[in-house]
Design a protein around this motif. Structure first.
Motif, PDB file in Angstrom:
ATOM      1  N   ARG A  37       0.718  -1.159   0.060  1.00 32.60           N
ATOM      2  CA  ARG A  37      -0.115   0.073  -0.098  1.00 32.60           C
ATOM      3  C   ARG A  37       0.859   1.354   0.021  1.00 32.60           C
ATOM      4  NH1 ARG A  37      -4.706  -1.304   4.579  1.00 32.60           N
ATOM      5  NH2 ARG A  37      -5.698  -3.448   3.246  1.00 32.60           N
ATOM      6  N   TRP A  38       2.045   1.276   0.871  1.00 29.47           N
ATOM      7  CA  TRP A  38       2.798   2.512   0.873  1.00 29.47           C
ATOM      8  C   TRP A  38       3.455   2.504  -0.544  1.00 29.47           C
ATOM      9  CZ3 TRP A  38       3.815   6.183   4.278  1.00 29.47           C
ATOM     10  CH2 TRP A  38       3.421   5.896   5.723  1.00 29.47           C
ATOM     11  N   HIS A  39       4.167   1.418  -1.162  1.00 28.82           N
ATOM     12  CA  HIS A  39       4.581   1.466  -2.231  1.00 28.82           C
ATOM     13  C   HIS A  39       3.787   2.118  -3.647  1.00 28.82           C
ATOM     14  CE1 HIS A  39       8.608   0.545  -3.991  1.00 28.82           C
ATOM     15  NE2 HIS A  39       8.107   0.071  -5.179  1.00 28.82           N
ATOM     16  N   LEU A  40       2.720   1.412  -3.774  1.00 27.20           N
ATOM     17  CA  LEU A  40       1.783   1.680  -4.876  1.00 27.20           C
ATOM     18  C   LEU A  40       1.384   3.265  -4.426  1.00 27.20           C
ATOM     19  CD1 LEU A  40      -0.124  -1.646  -5.294  1.00 27.20           C
ATOM     20  CD2 LEU A  40       1.667  -0.542  -6.436  1.00 27.20           C
ATOM     21  N   LEU A  85      17.299  11.580 -14.917  1.00 30.72           N
ATOM     22  CA  LEU A  85      15.983  12.124 -15.252  1.00 30.72           C
ATOM     23  C   LEU A  85      15.471  11.371 -16.481  1.00 30.72           C
ATOM     24  CD1 LEU A  85      13.627  14.154 -15.031  1.00 30.72           C
ATOM     25  CD2 LEU A  85      15.085  15.891 -16.352  1.00 30.72           C
ATOM     26  N   ALA A  86      16.294  10.983 -17.244  1.00 30.34           N
ATOM     27  CA  ALA A  86      15.987  10.482 -18.728  1.00 30.34           C
ATOM     28  C   ALA A  86      16.045   8.801 -18.801  1.00 30.34           C
ATOM     29  CB  ALA A  86      16.988  11.046 -19.852  1.00 30.34           C
ATOM     30  N   VAL A  87      16.890   8.394 -17.840  1.00 30.83           N
ATOM     31  CA  VAL A  87      16.984   6.758 -17.792  1.00 30.83           C
ATOM     32  C   VAL A  87      16.448   6.071 -16.410  1.00 30.83           C
ATOM     33  CG1 VAL A  87      18.801   4.997 -18.140  1.00 30.83           C
ATOM     34  CG2 VAL A  87      18.956   7.012 -19.378  1.00 30.83           C
ATOM     35  N   LEU A  88      17.242   6.534 -15.523  1.00 31.63           N
ATOM     36  CA  LEU A  88      16.865   5.563 -14.136  1.00 31.63           C
ATOM     37  C   LEU A  88      15.634   5.762 -13.600  1.00 31.63           C
ATOM     38  CD1 LEU A  88      20.189   6.172 -11.575  1.00 31.63           C
ATOM     39  CD2 LEU A  88      19.030   3.987 -12.874  1.00 31.63           C
ATOM     40  N   LEU A  89      14.992   7.039 -13.702  1.00 29.54           N
ATOM     41  CA  LEU A  89      13.579   7.292 -13.061  1.00 29.54           C
ATOM     42  C   LEU A  89      12.486   6.787 -14.233  1.00 29.54           C
ATOM     43  CD1 LEU A  89      13.876  10.752 -11.635  1.00 29.54           C
ATOM     44  CD2 LEU A  89      14.203   8.662 -10.399  1.00 29.54           C
ATOM     45  N   PRO A  90      12.820   6.978 -15.339  1.00 27.26           N
ATOM     46  CA  PRO A  90      11.816   6.117 -16.182  1.00 27.26           C
ATOM     47  C   PRO A  90      11.904   4.542 -16.134  1.00 27.26           C
ATOM     48  CG  PRO A  90      12.678   7.960 -17.379  1.00 27.26           C
ATOM     49  CD  PRO A  90      13.427   7.731 -16.102  1.00 27.26           C
ATOM     50  N   VAL A  91      13.099   4.129 -16.013  1.00 27.38           N
ATOM     51  CA  VAL A  91      13.112   2.590 -15.749  1.00 27.38           C
ATOM     52  C   VAL A  91      12.440   2.151 -14.631  1.00 27.38           C
ATOM     53  CG1 VAL A  91      14.753   0.655 -15.543  1.00 27.38           C
ATOM     54  CG2 VAL A  91      15.120   2.339 -17.331  1.00 27.38           C
ATOM     55  N   LEU A  92      12.670   2.784 -13.518  1.00 27.70           N
ATOM     56  CA  LEU A  92      11.839   2.562 -12.422  1.00 27.70           C
ATOM     57  C   LEU A  92      10.305   2.463 -12.574  1.00 27.70           C
ATOM     58  CD1 LEU A  92      14.064   4.357  -9.689  1.00 27.70           C
ATOM     59  CD2 LEU A  92      13.702   1.838  -9.779  1.00 27.70           C
ATOM     60  N   VAL A  93      10.088   3.609 -12.848  1.00 31.07           N
ATOM     61  CA  VAL A  93       8.212   3.361 -13.284  1.00 31.07           C
ATOM     62  C   VAL A  93       7.793   2.515 -14.334  1.00 31.07           C
ATOM     63  CG1 VAL A  93       6.592   4.736 -14.411  1.00 31.07           C
ATOM     64  CG2 VAL A  93       8.496   5.927 -12.839  1.00 31.07           C
ATOM     65  N   LEU A  94       8.587   2.431 -15.358  1.00 37.44           N
ATOM     66  CA  LEU A  94       8.023   1.110 -16.212  1.00 37.44           C
ATOM     67  C   LEU A  94       8.306  -0.133 -15.781  1.00 37.44           C
ATOM     68  CD1 LEU A  94       9.566   3.071 -19.593  1.00 37.44           C
ATOM     69  CD2 LEU A  94       7.209   2.921 -18.696  1.00 37.44           C
ATOM     70  N   THR A  95       9.571  -0.576 -14.978  1.00 40.77           N
ATOM     71  CA  THR A  95       9.726  -1.847 -14.575  1.00 40.77           C
ATOM     72  C   THR A  95       8.619  -2.097 -13.244  1.00 40.77           C
ATOM     73  OG1 THR A  95      11.667  -1.085 -13.155  1.00 40.77           O
ATOM     74  CG2 THR A  95      12.114  -2.344 -15.091  1.00 40.77           C
ATOM     75  N   GLY A  96       8.295  -0.988 -12.582  1.00 42.74           N
ATOM     76  CA  GLY A  96       7.373  -1.306 -11.697  1.00 42.74           C
ATOM     77  C   GLY A  96       6.015  -1.360 -12.186  1.00 42.74           C
ATOM     78  N   LEU A  97       5.704  -0.844 -13.190  1.00 37.45           N
ATOM     79  CA  LEU A  97       4.498  -1.049 -14.019  1.00 37.45           C
ATOM     80  C   LEU A  97       4.307  -2.627 -14.425  1.00 37.45           C
ATOM     81  CD1 LEU A  97       3.951   2.197 -16.022  1.00 37.45           C
ATOM     82  CD2 LEU A  97       2.641   1.588 -13.737  1.00 37.45           C
ATOM     83  N   TRP A 133       2.439   6.651  -7.450  1.00 40.77           N
ATOM     84  CA  TRP A 133       1.637   7.400  -8.128  1.00 40.77           C
ATOM     85  C   TRP A 133       2.318   8.639  -7.980  1.00 40.77           C
ATOM     86  CZ3 TRP A 133      -0.540   5.779 -12.159  1.00 40.77           C
ATOM     87  CH2 TRP A 133      -1.216   4.553 -12.031  1.00 40.77           C
ATOM     88  N   LEU A 134       2.805   9.264  -6.841  1.00 41.31           N
ATOM     89  CA  LEU A 134       3.304  10.431  -6.465  1.00 41.31           C
ATOM     90  C   LEU A 134       4.606  10.449  -7.580  1.00 41.31           C
ATOM     91  CD1 LEU A 134       2.892  11.105  -2.711  1.00 41.31           C
ATOM     92  CD2 LEU A 134       1.568  12.193  -4.978  1.00 41.31           C
ATOM     93  N   PHE A 135       5.402   9.502  -7.302  1.00 41.34           N
ATOM     94  CA  PHE A 135       6.837   9.259  -7.937  1.00 41.34           C
ATOM     95  C   PHE A 135       6.576   9.499  -9.685  1.00 41.34           C
ATOM     96  CE2 PHE A 135      10.170   6.714  -9.612  1.00 41.34           C
ATOM     97  CZ  PHE A 135      11.539   7.435  -9.029  1.00 41.34           C
ATOM     98  N   ALA A 136       5.699   8.907 -10.002  1.00 42.81           N
ATOM     99  CA  ALA A 136       5.623   9.062 -11.606  1.00 42.81           C
ATOM    100  C   ALA A 136       4.873  10.060 -12.285  1.00 42.81           C
ATOM    101  CB  ALA A 136       4.620   7.749 -11.948  1.00 42.81           C
ATOM    102  N   GLY A 137       3.884  10.415 -11.276  1.00 39.89           N
ATOM    103  CA  GLY A 137       3.243  11.826 -11.606  1.00 39.89           C
ATOM    104  C   GLY A 137       4.392  13.071 -11.487  1.00 39.89           C
ATOM    105  N   GLY A 138       5.060  12.887 -10.366  1.00 40.85           N
ATOM    106  CA  GLY A 138       5.912  14.077 -10.073  1.00 40.85           C
ATOM    107  C   GLY A 138       7.072  14.217 -11.488  1.00 40.85           C
ATOM    108  N   LEU A 139       7.505  12.833 -11.755  1.00 40.63           N
ATOM    109  CA  LEU A 139       8.556  12.891 -12.881  1.00 40.63           C
ATOM    110  C   LEU A 139       7.976  13.240 -14.160  1.00 40.63           C
ATOM    111  CD1 LEU A 139      11.159  11.898 -13.983  1.00 40.63           C
ATOM    112  CD2 LEU A 139       9.979   9.651 -14.232  1.00 40.63           C
ATOM    113  N   ALA A 140       6.665  12.895 -14.373  1.00 44.24           N
ATOM    114  CA  ALA A 140       5.947  13.433 -15.687  1.00 44.24           C
ATOM    115  C   ALA A 140       5.824  14.985 -15.651  1.00 44.24           C
ATOM    116  CB  ALA A 140       4.742  12.578 -15.928  1.00 44.24           C
ATOM    117  N   LEU A 141       5.354  15.471 -14.542  1.00 46.26           N
ATOM    118  CA  LEU A 141       5.039  16.905 -14.691  1.00 46.26           C
ATOM    119  C   LEU A 141       6.288  17.870 -14.544  1.00 46.26           C
ATOM    120  CD1 LEU A 141       3.025  19.146 -13.987  1.00 46.26           C
ATOM    121  CD2 LEU A 141       3.209  18.830 -11.464  1.00 46.26           C
TER     122      LEU A 141
END
Length: 279
Positions: free
Chosen positions: A122-125, A197-209, A129-137
């Motif tokens: 629950r904490w992680h999920l 910004l362009a590699v590590l964070l997107p990889v974290l989001v996409l592998t999480g999904l 969304w804050l993590f992915a949303g913040g990165l996209a914004l």
């Protein structure tokens, strides 16, 4: 005002510039909390099955490329055929009451501190969304206000081998830019921040999904992109610890470059240019 436009100088005082935009400062401090919660809750999720595999499938009988466990009252970390005794830190450690526990990561680095897979998810999920949303914004704002192009993309001359080697040598000697040279990020900072910004964070989001059955049902290409759900889990783990390594290096650089000036600039946006040393 641009990120590096000079503020009116104080008479006979140091030169102060606007270095960090409000969007950068908000995203930075939000991520301090969000990433910490995601890392600690992720370690508790890992504790539920402390093994990593490549491919589509993985279970206890399958060969794991990484495993944290305990046997004969000794904790261990096993990577391939290499095994390291980690008793007291990983695999087998003492809890706050002094009782020995056989679990991968200790209580002081997990959320929650006692074993609870459902609550850690629950904490992680929630923070995911804050993590992915913040990165996209932040990426969108950086594109619109020119921060990405102006402050983060290295110029061609900065990528010349002689320039790169010079910057690496200067950092190795702890010789940091001063005066006008400190006004902008140096090329090593740009490459490090862009990599995150362009590699590590997107990889974290996409592998999480990719580890979410619901998301994979909607976007089955995620499984193909990472070569299987277990591969995505392994890459997620590696990327998370690459982020931890980045944070340690980042903090070390902040301390070495002058923590008060660096932290103040990330709070107020105002950065005092280090004065050039006179002979």
């Amino acid at each position: 005002m641009s990120a590096n436009e000079f503020s009116p100088p104080i008479a006979d005082g140091p030169i102060v510039v606007r270095r960090h935009r409000l969007s950068t400062r908000l995203w930075h401090w939000t991520n301090v909390v969000v990433f910490l919660v995601m890392l600690m809750s992720g370690l508790m999720i890992f504790n539920a099955h402390p093994r990593l595999y490549w491919g589509d499938y993985g279970a206890n009988p399958d060969p794991a490329w990484l495993q944290i466990g305990a046997e004969q009252e000794r904790g261990y970390l096993r990577v391939g055929t290499l095994q390291v005794d980690t008793t007291g830190v990983l695999g087998r450690w003492q809890n706050a009451e002094g009782a020995w526990q056989n679990r991968a990561f200790p209580h002081w680095v997990t959320i929650p501190s006692s074993y609870n897979l459902a609550l850690s998810r629950r904490w992680h999920l929630t923070f995911g969304w804050l993590f992915a949303g913040g990165l996209a914004l932040y990426a969108l704002i950086s594109l619109v206000n020119g921060h990405l192009r102006r402050d983060l993309l290295p110029k061609r001359a900065e990528l010349a081998p002689s320039h790169l080697l010079g910057d690496i040598a200067a950092h190795a000697r702890l010789k940091f830019p001063t005066g006008e040279a400190a006004r902008h990020y140096n090329v090593l900072q740009k490459l490090a921040y862009l990599s995150v910004l362009a590699v590590l964070l997107p990889v974290l989001v996409l592998t999480g999904l990719t580890m979410s059955p619901t998301m994979v049902a909607a976007w089955p290409w995620l499984i193909d992109l990472f070569g299987g759900r277990q591969s995505a889990r392994s890459i997620h783990f590696i990327a998370a610890f690459a982020m931890v390594a980045f944070i340690f290096v980042h903090l070390a650089m902040v301390v070495l470059a002058g923590p008060i000036n660096e932290v103040r600039s990330m709070i107020t946006g105002r950065y005092r240019l280090p004065q050039e040393k006179t002979r």
